[in-house]
Design an enzyme around this catalytic site. Structure first.
Site, PDB file in Angstrom:
ATOM      1  N   GLN A   1      12.882 -16.115  -6.017  1.00 21.31           N
ATOM      2  CA  GLN A   1      12.763 -16.625  -6.984  1.00 21.31           C
ATOM      3  C   GLN A   1      12.130 -16.964  -7.351  1.00 21.31           C
ATOM      4  OE1 GLN A   1      16.973 -18.801  -7.865  1.00 21.31           O
ATOM      5  NE2 GLN A   1      18.154 -17.894  -6.507  1.00 21.31           N
TER       6      GLN A   1
ATOM      7  N   CYS B   1     -15.675  10.922  17.820  1.00 23.83           N
ATOM      8  CA  CYS B   1     -16.851  10.079  17.481  1.00 23.83           C
ATOM      9  C   CYS B   1     -17.270   9.553  19.336  1.00 23.83           C
ATOM     10  CB  CYS B   1     -16.083   9.190  16.649  1.00 23.83           C
ATOM     11  SG  CYS B   1     -18.451   8.790  15.607  1.00 23.83           S
TER      12      CYS B   1
ATOM     13  N   GLU C   1      -9.415  12.454  11.391  1.00 25.45           N
ATOM     14  CA  GLU C   1      -8.460  12.020  11.118  1.00 25.45           C
ATOM     15  C   GLU C   1      -7.811  11.333   9.565  1.00 25.45           C
ATOM     16  OE1 GLU C   1     -10.717  10.522  12.457  1.00 25.45           O
ATOM     17  OE2 GLU C   1     -10.526   8.570  13.135  1.00 25.45           O
TER      18      GLU C   1
ATOM     19  N   GLY D   1     -15.525   9.107  21.074  1.00 22.97           N
ATOM     20  CA  GLY D   1     -14.958   9.768  22.715  1.00 22.97           C
ATOM     21  C   GLY D   1     -16.104  11.551  22.807  1.00 22.97           C
TER      22      GLY D   1
ATOM     23  N   VAL E   1      12.649   2.212   5.561  1.00 19.90           N
ATOM     24  CA  VAL E   1      13.447   3.253   6.603  1.00 19.90           C
ATOM     25  C   VAL E   1      12.483   3.764   7.912  1.00 19.90           C
ATOM     26  CG1 VAL E   1      13.580   4.285   4.078  1.00 19.90           C
ATOM     27  CG2 VAL E   1      11.303   4.051   5.042  1.00 19.90           C
TER      28      VAL E   1
ATOM     29  N   GLU F   1      -7.209 -17.649  -2.734  1.00 20.54           N
ATOM     30  CA  GLU F   1      -7.788 -16.807  -3.380  1.00 20.54           C
ATOM     31  C   GLU F   1      -8.080 -15.698  -3.789  1.00 20.54           C
ATOM     32  OE1 GLU F   1      -9.470 -15.259   0.715  1.00 20.54           O
ATOM     33  OE2 GLU F   1      -8.075 -14.603   1.050  1.00 20.54           O
TER      34      GLU F   1
ATOM     35  N   HIS G   1     -14.681  11.996  11.908  1.00 18.90           N
ATOM     36  CA  HIS G   1     -13.238  11.972  11.371  1.00 18.90           C
ATOM     37  C   HIS G   1     -12.807  12.584  11.273  1.00 18.90           C
ATOM     38  CE1 HIS G   1     -14.209   7.490  14.080  1.00 18.90           C
ATOM     39  NE2 HIS G   1     -14.818   7.501  12.999  1.00 18.90           N
TER      40      HIS G   1
ATOM     41  N   GLY H   1       0.520  -1.205  -0.132  1.00 23.39           N
ATOM     42  CA  GLY H   1      -0.128  -0.397   0.103  1.00 23.39           C
ATOM     43  C   GLY H   1       0.911   1.574  -0.146  1.00 23.39           C
TER      44      GLY H   1
ATOM     45  N   LYS I   1      19.180 -13.304   0.919  1.00 23.00           N
ATOM     46  CA  LYS I   1      19.215 -14.407   0.287  1.00 23.00           C
ATOM     47  C   LYS I   1      18.135 -14.302  -0.073  1.00 23.00           C
ATOM     48  CE  LYS I   1      21.464 -17.537   2.618  1.00 23.00           C
ATOM     49  NZ  LYS I   1      22.370 -18.551   1.516  1.00 23.00           N
TER      50      LYS I   1
HETATM   51  N1  GLN Z   1     -20.599   3.373  17.775  1.00 22.19           N
HETATM   52  C1  GLN Z   1     -20.536   4.677  18.344  1.00 22.19           C
HETATM   53  C2  GLN Z   1     -21.652   5.337  17.244  1.00 22.19           C
HETATM   54  O1  GLN Z   1     -21.904   3.652  16.361  1.00 22.19           O
HETATM   55  C3  GLN Z   1     -19.466   5.401  18.156  1.00 22.19           C
HETATM   56  C4  GLN Z   1     -18.495   4.973  16.125  1.00 22.19           C
HETATM   57  C5  GLN Z   1     -17.566   5.533  15.663  1.00 22.19           C
HETATM   58  O2  GLN Z   1     -16.561   6.039  17.099  1.00 22.19           O
HETATM   59  N2  GLN Z   1     -16.951   5.437  15.175  1.00 22.19           N
HETATM   60  O3  GLN Z   1     -22.278   6.176  16.640  1.00 22.19           O
END
Ligand code: GLN
Length: 536
Positions: A192, A380, A508, A382, A241, A149, A506, A19, A187
Protein backbone atom coordinates in the site's frame (compact mmCIF):
# COMPACT_ATOMS: atom_id res chain seq x y z
CA UNK A 1 4.94 5.82 -32.43
CA UNK A 2 3.23 2.47 -32.96
CA UNK A 3 5.15 0.59 -30.25
CA UNK A 4 3.20 -0.12 -27.07
CA UNK A 5 5.11 0.58 -23.87
CA UNK A 6 5.11 -1.36 -20.62
CA UNK A 7 6.90 0.32 -17.73
CA UNK A 8 8.07 -1.88 -14.88
CA UNK A 9 8.93 -0.37 -11.51
CA UNK A 10 9.80 -2.01 -8.21
CA UNK A 11 8.73 -1.30 -4.67
CA UNK A 12 9.32 -2.18 -1.00
CA UNK A 13 12.77 -3.81 -1.38
CA UNK A 14 15.30 -4.43 -4.13
CA UNK A 15 16.16 -7.87 -5.50
CA UNK A 16 12.56 -8.90 -6.10
CA UNK A 17 13.45 -10.09 -9.58
CA UNK A 18 12.30 -7.22 -11.79
CA UNK A 19 14.73 -8.32 -14.49
CA UNK A 20 13.39 -11.85 -14.55
CA UNK A 21 9.82 -10.55 -14.44
CA UNK A 22 10.47 -8.29 -17.44
CA UNK A 23 12.25 -11.09 -19.31
CA UNK A 24 9.42 -13.53 -18.57
CA UNK A 25 6.79 -11.10 -19.83
CA UNK A 26 8.95 -10.66 -22.93
CA UNK A 27 9.01 -14.44 -23.41
CA UNK A 28 5.21 -14.77 -23.19
CA UNK A 29 4.59 -11.82 -25.50
CA UNK A 30 6.99 -13.27 -28.08
CA UNK A 31 5.18 -16.56 -27.79
CA UNK A 32 1.98 -14.67 -28.62
CA UNK A 33 3.63 -13.60 -31.87
CA UNK A 34 4.64 -10.08 -30.88
CA UNK A 35 8.01 -8.48 -31.56
CA UNK A 36 9.29 -7.36 -28.18
CA UNK A 37 12.22 -5.41 -26.86
CA UNK A 38 13.31 -4.76 -23.28
CA UNK A 39 15.20 -1.74 -22.00
CA UNK A 40 16.87 -1.22 -18.63
CA UNK A 41 17.24 2.26 -17.15
CA UNK A 42 19.82 2.37 -14.38
CA UNK A 43 19.77 5.29 -11.96
CA UNK A 44 23.45 5.21 -11.01
CA UNK A 45 25.95 7.79 -12.24
CA UNK A 46 28.49 5.40 -13.77
CA UNK A 47 28.29 5.78 -17.56
CA UNK A 48 28.10 1.99 -17.81
CA UNK A 49 28.69 -0.83 -15.32
CA UNK A 50 31.97 -1.79 -17.03
CA UNK A 51 34.12 -0.22 -14.35
CA UNK A 52 32.15 -1.62 -11.41
CA UNK A 53 33.35 -4.60 -9.42
CA UNK A 54 31.20 -7.67 -9.97
CA UNK A 55 30.99 -7.88 -6.21
CA UNK A 56 29.18 -4.51 -6.18
CA UNK A 57 26.71 -4.89 -8.96
CA UNK A 58 26.96 -8.47 -10.17
CA UNK A 59 28.29 -9.57 -13.52
CA UNK A 60 28.94 -7.18 -16.38
CA UNK A 61 27.00 -8.55 -19.34
CA UNK A 62 28.45 -7.94 -22.82
CA UNK A 63 26.27 -7.30 -25.85
CA UNK A 64 27.04 -8.17 -29.48
CA UNK A 65 27.99 -4.56 -30.21
CA UNK A 66 30.44 -4.51 -27.32
CA UNK A 67 28.48 -2.59 -24.71
CA UNK A 68 29.24 -3.47 -21.09
CA UNK A 69 25.75 -3.80 -19.70
CA UNK A 70 23.71 -4.42 -16.61
CA UNK A 71 23.24 -8.13 -15.94
CA UNK A 72 19.50 -7.83 -16.50
CA UNK A 73 20.21 -7.73 -20.22
CA UNK A 74 21.46 -11.29 -19.77
CA UNK A 75 18.03 -12.28 -18.46
CA UNK A 76 16.35 -10.56 -21.40
CA UNK A 77 18.46 -12.51 -23.89
CA UNK A 78 18.04 -15.84 -22.10
CA UNK A 79 14.24 -15.66 -22.07
CA UNK A 80 13.64 -14.09 -25.46
CA UNK A 81 14.96 -13.82 -29.00
CA UNK A 82 15.98 -10.22 -28.43
CA UNK A 83 19.58 -9.46 -29.33
CA UNK A 84 20.31 -6.55 -27.03
CA UNK A 85 22.68 -3.70 -27.82
CA UNK A 86 23.78 -0.45 -26.23
CA UNK A 87 20.30 0.91 -26.96
CA UNK A 88 18.85 -1.50 -24.40
CA UNK A 89 20.56 -0.06 -21.33
CA UNK A 90 21.20 3.47 -20.21
CA UNK A 91 22.22 5.14 -16.99
CA UNK A 92 21.91 8.51 -15.29
CA UNK A 93 25.59 8.97 -16.13
CA UNK A 94 24.91 8.61 -19.87
CA UNK A 95 21.88 10.89 -19.79
CA UNK A 96 23.77 13.66 -17.99
CA UNK A 97 26.77 13.10 -20.24
CA UNK A 98 24.77 13.81 -23.37
CA UNK A 99 22.88 16.75 -21.86
CA UNK A 100 26.12 18.34 -20.67
CA UNK A 101 27.77 17.75 -24.05
CA UNK A 102 24.84 19.48 -25.78
CA UNK A 103 25.01 22.34 -23.29
CA UNK A 104 28.72 22.85 -24.01
CA UNK A 105 27.99 22.91 -27.72
CA UNK A 106 25.48 25.67 -27.08
CA UNK A 107 22.55 23.61 -28.29
CA UNK A 108 20.20 24.88 -25.57
CA UNK A 109 20.43 28.41 -27.00
CA UNK A 110 21.00 30.26 -23.77
CA UNK A 111 18.36 28.47 -21.72
CA UNK A 112 18.90 27.33 -18.13
CA UNK A 113 19.45 23.60 -18.39
CA UNK A 114 17.32 21.75 -15.82
CA UNK A 115 16.23 18.27 -14.73
CA UNK A 116 12.76 19.04 -16.06
CA UNK A 117 12.55 19.33 -19.04
CA UNK A 118 16.10 18.75 -20.30
CA UNK A 119 17.10 15.61 -18.40
CA UNK A 120 13.60 14.12 -18.65
CA UNK A 121 13.44 14.93 -22.39
CA UNK A 122 16.74 13.13 -22.90
CA UNK A 123 15.39 10.10 -21.00
CA UNK A 124 12.21 10.08 -23.09
CA UNK A 125 14.22 10.35 -26.29
CA UNK A 126 16.32 7.35 -25.29
CA UNK A 127 13.19 5.33 -24.45
CA UNK A 128 11.53 6.13 -27.77
CA UNK A 129 14.67 5.33 -29.74
CA UNK A 130 15.06 1.97 -28.04
CA UNK A 131 11.36 1.13 -28.48
CA UNK A 132 11.26 1.98 -32.18
CA UNK A 133 10.59 -0.97 -34.46
CA UNK A 134 9.01 -3.33 -31.91
CA UNK A 135 5.35 -4.11 -31.22
CA UNK A 136 5.95 -3.89 -27.49
CA UNK A 137 8.78 -2.39 -25.48
CA UNK A 138 9.23 -3.30 -21.84
CA UNK A 139 11.05 -0.58 -19.92
CA UNK A 140 12.47 -1.66 -16.58
CA UNK A 141 13.46 1.08 -14.14
CA UNK A 142 16.28 0.08 -11.82
CA UNK A 143 16.08 0.72 -8.07
CA UNK A 144 13.08 0.98 -5.80
CA UNK A 145 10.31 3.57 -5.75
CA UNK A 146 11.26 6.27 -3.26
CA UNK A 147 14.95 6.32 -4.20
CA UNK A 148 16.14 9.88 -4.79
CA UNK A 149 18.29 8.66 -7.69
CA UNK A 150 15.48 7.28 -9.79
CA UNK A 151 13.20 10.33 -9.56
CA UNK A 152 14.09 11.82 -12.99
CA UNK A 153 13.34 8.45 -14.60
CA UNK A 154 10.03 8.19 -12.78
CA UNK A 155 9.11 11.71 -13.84
CA UNK A 156 10.04 10.92 -17.44
CA UNK A 157 7.87 7.80 -17.58
CA UNK A 158 5.01 9.65 -15.90
CA UNK A 159 5.20 12.19 -18.72
CA UNK A 160 5.21 9.43 -21.32
CA UNK A 161 2.08 7.92 -19.73
CA UNK A 162 0.46 11.34 -19.79
CA UNK A 163 1.37 12.06 -23.42
CA UNK A 164 0.29 8.73 -24.88
CA UNK A 165 -3.21 7.27 -25.12
CA UNK A 166 -4.38 4.92 -22.39
CA UNK A 167 -3.95 1.82 -24.55
CA UNK A 168 -0.46 2.89 -25.57
CA UNK A 169 1.43 2.65 -22.30
CA UNK A 170 0.86 0.76 -19.05
CA UNK A 171 2.57 0.60 -15.69
CA UNK A 172 3.42 -2.61 -13.88
CA UNK A 173 4.65 -2.43 -10.30
CA UNK A 174 6.52 -5.32 -8.69
CA UNK A 175 6.07 -5.43 -4.96
CA UNK A 176 6.49 -7.71 -1.94
CA UNK A 177 3.80 -9.26 0.25
CA UNK A 178 5.78 -10.49 3.26
CA UNK A 179 4.57 -13.26 5.54
CA UNK A 180 4.94 -12.39 9.19
CA UNK A 181 5.56 -15.55 11.14
CA UNK A 182 4.43 -14.20 14.54
CA UNK A 183 1.07 -13.08 13.19
CA UNK A 184 0.80 -15.98 10.74
CA UNK A 185 -0.30 -13.47 8.16
CA UNK A 186 0.60 -12.06 4.77
CA UNK A 187 0.95 -8.29 5.05
CA UNK A 188 -0.21 -5.82 2.42
CA UNK A 189 0.85 -2.59 4.14
CA UNK A 190 4.30 -2.27 2.49
CA UNK A 191 2.59 -2.61 -0.89
CA UNK A 192 0.00 0.00 0.00
CA UNK A 193 2.79 2.40 0.95
CA UNK A 194 4.78 1.63 -2.13
CA UNK A 195 1.83 2.35 -4.44
CA UNK A 196 1.06 5.52 -2.48
CA UNK A 197 4.63 6.62 -3.15
CA UNK A 198 4.16 5.92 -6.87
CA UNK A 199 0.92 7.86 -6.97
CA UNK A 200 2.59 10.82 -5.26
CA UNK A 201 4.85 10.96 -8.29
CA UNK A 202 1.77 10.79 -10.49
CA UNK A 203 1.92 7.15 -11.57
CA UNK A 204 -1.07 4.88 -11.00
CA UNK A 205 0.00 1.28 -11.63
CA UNK A 206 -2.26 -0.75 -13.93
CA UNK A 207 -0.97 -4.13 -12.79
CA UNK A 208 0.65 -5.27 -9.55
CA UNK A 209 3.02 -8.21 -9.48
CA UNK A 210 3.02 -9.42 -5.90
CA UNK A 211 6.09 -11.38 -4.84
CA UNK A 212 5.11 -13.86 -2.15
CA UNK A 213 6.33 -17.12 -0.69
CA UNK A 214 2.78 -18.54 -0.44
CA UNK A 215 -0.52 -18.28 -2.27
CA UNK A 216 -2.42 -15.03 -1.89
CA UNK A 217 -5.94 -15.61 -0.64
CA UNK A 218 -8.88 -13.99 -2.32
CA UNK A 219 -9.32 -11.65 0.63
CA UNK A 220 -5.73 -10.48 0.38
CA UNK A 221 -6.10 -9.86 -3.35
CA UNK A 222 -9.29 -7.84 -2.77
CA UNK A 223 -7.63 -5.83 -0.04
CA UNK A 224 -4.62 -5.03 -2.21
CA UNK A 225 -6.91 -4.02 -5.08
CA UNK A 226 -9.03 -1.77 -2.87
CA UNK A 227 -6.14 0.05 -1.23
CA UNK A 228 -4.04 0.50 -4.36
CA UNK A 229 -6.80 1.36 -6.82
CA UNK A 230 -5.74 -1.51 -9.10
CA UNK A 231 -8.49 -3.75 -10.48
CA UNK A 232 -8.88 -7.13 -8.78
CA UNK A 233 -7.92 -9.12 -11.90
CA UNK A 234 -4.74 -7.07 -12.24
CA UNK A 235 -3.42 -8.11 -8.84
CA UNK A 236 -1.09 -10.86 -10.01
CA UNK A 237 0.61 -13.29 -7.71
CA UNK A 238 4.34 -13.78 -8.31
CA UNK A 239 5.12 -16.76 -6.15
CA UNK A 240 8.66 -17.97 -5.34
CA UNK A 241 9.68 -20.75 -7.72
CA UNK A 242 12.32 -23.44 -7.61
CA UNK A 243 13.41 -22.86 -11.20
CA UNK A 244 13.58 -19.32 -12.62
CA UNK A 245 12.36 -20.53 -16.01
CA UNK A 246 9.04 -21.36 -14.38
CA UNK A 247 8.17 -17.68 -14.09
CA UNK A 248 6.66 -17.31 -17.60
CA UNK A 249 4.42 -20.32 -16.91
CA UNK A 250 3.23 -18.98 -13.56
CA UNK A 251 2.59 -15.51 -14.93
CA UNK A 252 0.54 -16.99 -17.73
CA UNK A 253 -1.48 -19.17 -15.30
CA UNK A 254 -2.25 -16.00 -13.37
CA UNK A 255 -3.61 -14.33 -16.50
CA UNK A 256 -0.90 -11.68 -16.65
CA UNK A 257 -0.42 -11.71 -20.42
CA UNK A 258 -4.18 -11.70 -21.06
CA UNK A 259 -4.45 -8.61 -18.88
CA UNK A 260 -1.53 -6.91 -20.67
CA UNK A 261 -2.93 -7.46 -24.17
CA UNK A 262 -6.39 -6.41 -22.98
CA UNK A 263 -5.08 -3.13 -21.53
CA UNK A 264 -2.90 -2.42 -24.57
CA UNK A 265 -5.62 -3.57 -26.97
CA UNK A 266 -3.31 -5.91 -28.80
CA UNK A 267 -4.80 -8.73 -30.85
CA UNK A 268 -2.59 -11.80 -30.73
CA UNK A 269 -2.69 -15.58 -30.91
CA UNK A 270 -2.68 -17.71 -27.75
CA UNK A 271 0.83 -18.36 -26.42
CA UNK A 272 2.40 -21.80 -26.53
CA UNK A 273 4.67 -22.17 -23.51
CA UNK A 274 5.36 -25.89 -23.85
CA UNK A 275 9.09 -25.35 -24.29
CA UNK A 276 9.29 -23.69 -20.86
CA UNK A 277 7.25 -26.50 -19.31
CA UNK A 278 9.69 -29.05 -20.77
CA UNK A 279 12.73 -27.16 -19.47
CA UNK A 280 11.24 -26.86 -16.00
CA UNK A 281 10.26 -30.53 -15.99
CA UNK A 282 13.79 -31.64 -16.89
CA UNK A 283 15.25 -29.28 -14.30
CA UNK A 284 13.03 -30.63 -11.54
CA UNK A 285 13.42 -34.32 -12.31
CA UNK A 286 17.12 -34.91 -13.04
CA UNK A 287 18.29 -38.46 -13.56
CA UNK A 288 21.58 -37.81 -11.74
CA UNK A 289 23.93 -35.09 -10.50
CA UNK A 290 27.29 -33.77 -11.66
CA UNK A 291 29.59 -31.49 -9.66
CA UNK A 292 31.40 -28.64 -11.37
CA UNK A 293 34.01 -26.64 -9.49
CA UNK A 294 34.12 -22.98 -10.52
CA UNK A 295 37.43 -21.58 -9.29
CA UNK A 296 37.39 -17.80 -9.12
CA UNK A 297 37.75 -14.83 -6.84
CA UNK A 298 34.29 -13.31 -6.98
CA UNK A 299 32.70 -16.32 -5.32
CA UNK A 300 31.00 -14.40 -2.51
CA UNK A 301 28.28 -12.94 -4.66
CA UNK A 302 26.24 -15.33 -6.76
CA UNK A 303 25.34 -12.67 -9.29
CA UNK A 304 28.97 -12.06 -10.21
CA UNK A 305 28.95 -15.20 -12.35
CA UNK A 306 25.30 -15.01 -13.39
CA UNK A 307 25.52 -15.96 -17.08
CA UNK A 308 28.06 -18.66 -16.34
CA UNK A 309 25.84 -20.16 -13.67
CA UNK A 310 22.89 -20.14 -16.04
CA UNK A 311 24.91 -21.60 -18.93
CA UNK A 312 25.94 -24.56 -16.74
CA UNK A 313 22.32 -25.01 -15.70
CA UNK A 314 21.14 -24.92 -19.33
CA UNK A 315 23.59 -27.70 -20.19
CA UNK A 316 22.43 -29.69 -17.17
CA UNK A 317 18.78 -29.31 -18.09
CA UNK A 318 19.48 -30.44 -21.66
CA UNK A 319 21.34 -33.50 -20.30
CA UNK A 320 18.69 -34.06 -17.63
CA UNK A 321 21.37 -33.67 -14.95
CA UNK A 322 21.41 -31.54 -11.86
CA UNK A 323 24.56 -29.43 -12.03
CA UNK A 324 25.89 -28.90 -8.56
CA UNK A 325 28.08 -25.81 -8.90
CA UNK A 326 30.77 -25.51 -6.23
CA UNK A 327 32.20 -22.02 -6.09
CA UNK A 328 35.79 -22.34 -4.94
CA UNK A 329 37.77 -19.30 -3.80
CA UNK A 330 41.02 -19.43 -5.77
CA UNK A 331 42.94 -17.73 -2.96
CA UNK A 332 41.71 -20.10 -0.27
CA UNK A 333 42.50 -23.11 -2.45
CA UNK A 334 46.19 -22.41 -2.43
CA UNK A 335 46.40 -21.25 1.16
CA UNK A 336 44.84 -24.46 2.36
CA UNK A 337 46.45 -26.55 -0.39
CA UNK A 338 42.98 -27.97 -0.61
CA UNK A 339 43.31 -30.88 -3.00
CA UNK A 340 40.14 -32.35 -1.53
CA UNK A 341 38.12 -29.45 -2.91
CA UNK A 342 39.27 -30.31 -6.41
CA UNK A 343 38.84 -34.01 -5.90
CA UNK A 344 35.15 -33.63 -5.20
CA UNK A 345 34.69 -32.01 -8.64
CA UNK A 346 33.79 -33.97 -11.76
CA UNK A 347 34.87 -31.04 -13.91
CA UNK A 348 36.69 -27.77 -13.26
CA UNK A 349 35.96 -24.39 -14.82
CA UNK A 350 37.96 -21.19 -14.47
CA UNK A 351 35.92 -18.16 -15.55
CA UNK A 352 36.95 -14.64 -16.50
CA UNK A 353 38.65 -12.38 -14.00
CA UNK A 354 40.89 -9.38 -13.52
CA UNK A 355 44.01 -8.59 -11.50
CA UNK A 356 46.56 -10.62 -9.62
CA UNK A 357 44.58 -11.88 -6.66
CA UNK A 358 43.82 -15.57 -6.89
CA UNK A 359 45.87 -16.29 -10.02
CA UNK A 360 48.42 -18.48 -8.18
CA UNK A 361 45.56 -20.72 -7.00
CA UNK A 362 44.21 -20.91 -10.54
CA UNK A 363 47.58 -22.05 -11.89
CA UNK A 364 47.67 -24.88 -9.36
CA UNK A 365 44.08 -25.77 -10.13
CA UNK A 366 44.82 -26.12 -13.84
CA UNK A 367 47.91 -28.20 -13.19
CA UNK A 368 45.76 -30.52 -11.10
CA UNK A 369 43.09 -30.83 -13.80
CA UNK A 370 45.65 -31.32 -16.57
CA UNK A 371 47.70 -33.94 -14.78
CA UNK A 372 44.74 -35.85 -13.38
CA UNK A 373 42.60 -35.96 -16.52
CA UNK A 374 39.82 -33.91 -14.95
CA UNK A 375 37.73 -32.10 -17.62
CA UNK A 376 38.84 -28.48 -17.72
CA UNK A 377 37.04 -25.54 -19.28
CA UNK A 378 38.84 -22.19 -19.27
CA UNK A 379 37.10 -18.94 -20.12
CA UNK A 380 39.03 -15.74 -20.88
CA UNK A 381 41.36 -15.45 -17.86
CA UNK A 382 40.86 -19.24 -17.65
CA UNK A 383 42.62 -19.51 -21.04
CA UNK A 384 45.35 -17.04 -20.17
CA UNK A 385 46.20 -18.87 -16.95
CA UNK A 386 46.16 -22.22 -18.78
CA UNK A 387 48.84 -20.81 -21.10
CA UNK A 388 50.91 -19.61 -18.13
CA UNK A 389 50.56 -23.00 -16.44
CA UNK A 390 51.64 -24.83 -19.60
CA UNK A 391 54.59 -22.49 -20.17
CA UNK A 392 55.80 -22.89 -16.60
CA UNK A 393 55.21 -26.57 -16.00
CA UNK A 394 55.59 -28.12 -19.45
CA UNK A 395 57.95 -25.70 -21.22
CA UNK A 396 59.91 -25.02 -18.04
CA UNK A 397 59.63 -21.24 -18.36
CA UNK A 398 59.47 -20.54 -14.63
CA UNK A 399 58.89 -16.82 -14.98
CA UNK A 400 56.12 -17.11 -17.54
CA UNK A 401 53.40 -14.63 -16.68
CA UNK A 402 50.82 -12.19 -17.93
CA UNK A 403 51.85 -8.56 -18.06
CA UNK A 404 48.60 -7.79 -16.26
CA UNK A 405 50.37 -9.13 -13.15
CA UNK A 406 54.03 -8.58 -13.96
CA UNK A 407 54.78 -5.79 -16.41
CA UNK A 408 58.38 -6.90 -16.76
CA UNK A 409 57.79 -10.64 -16.95
CA UNK A 410 60.76 -12.29 -18.64
CA UNK A 411 58.42 -14.62 -20.48
CA UNK A 412 55.38 -12.49 -21.19
CA UNK A 413 53.26 -15.29 -22.59
CA UNK A 414 50.18 -13.12 -22.12
CA UNK A 415 50.81 -9.62 -23.38
CA UNK A 416 49.02 -6.42 -24.21
CA UNK A 417 48.19 -5.65 -27.83
CA UNK A 418 49.96 -2.66 -29.36
CA UNK A 419 46.73 -0.70 -29.72
CA UNK A 420 45.97 -1.18 -26.00
CA UNK A 421 49.30 0.23 -24.87
CA UNK A 422 48.27 3.86 -25.09
CA UNK A 423 44.89 3.40 -23.46
CA UNK A 424 44.55 5.42 -20.26
CA UNK A 425 40.78 5.32 -19.67
CA UNK A 426 39.51 2.18 -17.97
CA UNK A 427 35.90 2.39 -19.22
CA UNK A 428 34.88 0.71 -22.49
CA UNK A 429 38.44 0.35 -23.76
CA UNK A 430 38.91 -3.44 -23.83
CA UNK A 431 38.41 -5.82 -26.77
CA UNK A 432 34.64 -5.86 -26.44
CA UNK A 433 31.73 -7.56 -28.16
CA UNK A 434 31.41 -9.99 -31.03
CA UNK A 435 34.51 -11.06 -32.97
CA UNK A 436 34.78 -13.94 -35.44
CA UNK A 437 37.10 -16.88 -35.00
CA UNK A 438 38.26 -19.52 -37.44
CA UNK A 439 38.52 -22.99 -35.94
CA UNK A 440 40.99 -25.61 -37.08
CA UNK A 441 39.21 -28.30 -39.09
CA UNK A 442 39.39 -31.61 -37.26
CA UNK A 443 39.95 -30.01 -33.84
CA UNK A 444 37.82 -30.95 -30.88
CA UNK A 445 36.30 -27.48 -30.71
CA UNK A 446 35.34 -27.47 -34.40
CA UNK A 447 33.63 -30.80 -33.82
CA UNK A 448 31.81 -29.37 -30.76
CA UNK A 449 30.50 -26.36 -32.68
CA UNK A 450 29.88 -28.40 -35.82
CA UNK A 451 31.49 -25.62 -37.88
CA UNK A 452 34.81 -23.83 -38.32
CA UNK A 453 33.40 -20.30 -38.48
CA UNK A 454 32.13 -18.87 -35.22
CA UNK A 455 31.48 -15.53 -33.59
CA UNK A 456 31.57 -14.99 -29.85
CA UNK A 457 31.62 -12.07 -27.40
CA UNK A 458 34.81 -10.76 -25.86
CA UNK A 459 35.79 -8.65 -22.87
CA UNK A 460 39.51 -8.53 -22.17
CA UNK A 461 42.58 -6.38 -22.60
CA UNK A 462 45.36 -8.98 -22.82
CA UNK A 463 46.14 -11.62 -25.47
CA UNK A 464 48.29 -14.69 -25.94
CA UNK A 465 51.74 -13.60 -27.14
CA UNK A 466 52.20 -15.18 -30.60
CA UNK A 467 55.97 -15.32 -30.07
CA UNK A 468 55.47 -18.35 -27.82
CA UNK A 469 53.15 -20.30 -30.08
CA UNK A 470 55.78 -22.47 -31.82
CA UNK A 471 57.20 -23.53 -28.45
CA UNK A 472 53.80 -24.27 -26.96
CA UNK A 473 52.71 -26.21 -30.02
CA UNK A 474 55.88 -28.21 -30.11
CA UNK A 475 55.13 -29.38 -26.59
CA UNK A 476 51.64 -30.51 -27.49
CA UNK A 477 49.40 -27.51 -26.88
CA UNK A 478 46.89 -27.23 -29.72
CA UNK A 479 46.00 -23.74 -30.97
CA UNK A 480 42.62 -24.69 -32.38
CA UNK A 481 41.08 -21.30 -33.13
CA UNK A 482 42.28 -17.85 -34.13
CA UNK A 483 40.89 -14.49 -35.04
CA UNK A 484 41.87 -14.36 -38.72
CA UNK A 485 42.08 -10.58 -39.06
CA UNK A 486 44.00 -9.76 -35.89
CA UNK A 487 45.88 -13.09 -35.78
CA UNK A 488 45.00 -13.59 -32.12
CA UNK A 489 44.59 -16.89 -30.29
CA UNK A 490 40.92 -17.62 -29.58
CA UNK A 491 40.87 -21.26 -28.48
CA UNK A 492 43.28 -23.90 -27.22
CA UNK A 493 42.95 -27.58 -26.41
CA UNK A 494 44.95 -30.65 -25.43
CA UNK A 495 44.91 -33.92 -27.31
CA UNK A 496 46.23 -36.23 -24.61
CA UNK A 497 43.50 -35.25 -22.17
CA UNK A 498 39.83 -36.31 -22.04
CA UNK A 499 38.50 -32.73 -22.19
CA UNK A 500 40.73 -29.69 -21.93
CA UNK A 501 39.39 -26.68 -23.82
CA UNK A 502 39.94 -22.99 -23.13
CA UNK A 503 38.61 -19.97 -24.99
CA UNK A 504 39.55 -16.30 -24.98
CA UNK A 505 35.91 -15.22 -25.32
CA UNK A 506 32.81 -15.58 -23.15
CA UNK A 507 30.50 -18.28 -24.54
CA UNK A 508 28.25 -18.00 -21.47
CA UNK A 509 26.69 -14.80 -22.81
CA UNK A 510 25.03 -16.66 -25.67
CA UNK A 511 23.65 -19.68 -23.84
CA UNK A 512 19.88 -19.92 -23.36
CA UNK A 513 17.71 -22.58 -21.78
CA UNK A 514 16.18 -23.04 -25.22
CA UNK A 515 19.65 -23.14 -26.83
CA UNK A 516 22.26 -24.50 -24.41
CA UNK A 517 25.71 -23.46 -25.62
CA UNK A 518 27.52 -26.46 -27.19
CA UNK A 519 30.74 -25.84 -25.21
CA UNK A 520 28.91 -25.93 -21.89
CA UNK A 521 26.84 -28.88 -23.01
CA UNK A 522 29.90 -30.92 -23.97
CA UNK A 523 31.89 -29.87 -20.90
CA UNK A 524 29.12 -30.93 -18.53
CA UNK A 525 28.69 -34.15 -20.50
CA UNK A 526 32.45 -34.90 -20.26
CA UNK A 527 32.39 -34.10 -16.54
CA UNK A 528 29.53 -36.55 -16.06
CA UNK A 529 31.45 -39.23 -17.96
CA UNK A 530 34.39 -38.54 -15.66
CA UNK A 531 32.10 -39.04 -12.66
CA UNK A 532 30.83 -42.33 -14.00
CA UNK A 533 34.34 -43.57 -14.71
CA UNK A 534 35.52 -42.59 -11.24
CA UNK A 535 32.62 -44.45 -9.69
CA UNK A 536 33.39 -47.64 -11.57
N1 GLN B 1 42.09 -9.84 -17.14
C1 GLN B 1 42.19 -10.46 -18.41
C2 GLN B 1 42.25 -9.43 -19.54
O1 GLN B 1 41.90 -8.31 -19.34
C3 GLN B 1 41.03 -11.42 -18.63
C4 GLN B 1 39.70 -10.75 -18.70
C5 GLN B 1 38.56 -11.71 -18.54
O2 GLN B 1 38.74 -12.81 -18.06
N2 GLN B 1 37.36 -11.30 -18.90
O3 GLN B 1 42.65 -9.75 -20.63
Amino acid sequence: MKTKLIFITGGVVSSLGKGIAAASIGAILESRGLKATIVKLDPYINVDPGTMSPLQHGEVFVTEDGYEADLDLGHYERYTNIVTSRRNNFTTGQIYNSVITKERRGEYLGKTVQVIPHITDEIKKSIYEAAEGSDVALIEIGGTVGDIESLPFMEAIRQVGHELKRNQAIFIHLTLIPYIEAAEELKTKPTQHSVTKLREIGIQPDILLCRTDRDLTDDIRKKIALFTNVTYDAVIQAIDVECVYEVPLRFHDEGLDDKIVELLQLWTKRPNLQIWADIVHSYKTPKDMVTIGVVGKYVDLRDSYKSLHEALTHAGTALNLKVNIEYIDSEAVIEKNDVKTWESCDGILIPGGFGERGVAGKIETIQFARENNVPYFGICLGLQVAIIEYARNVLGLEDANTVEIDQHAKDNVIDIMAEQKNVTDMGATMRLGAYPAKLEAGSKIAEIYGTTEISERHRHRYEVNNKYLPMLQEKGLVISGKNPELDLVETIELNDHPWFVAVQYHPEFKSKPTYPHPLFFRFVEASYQNKQQRNN
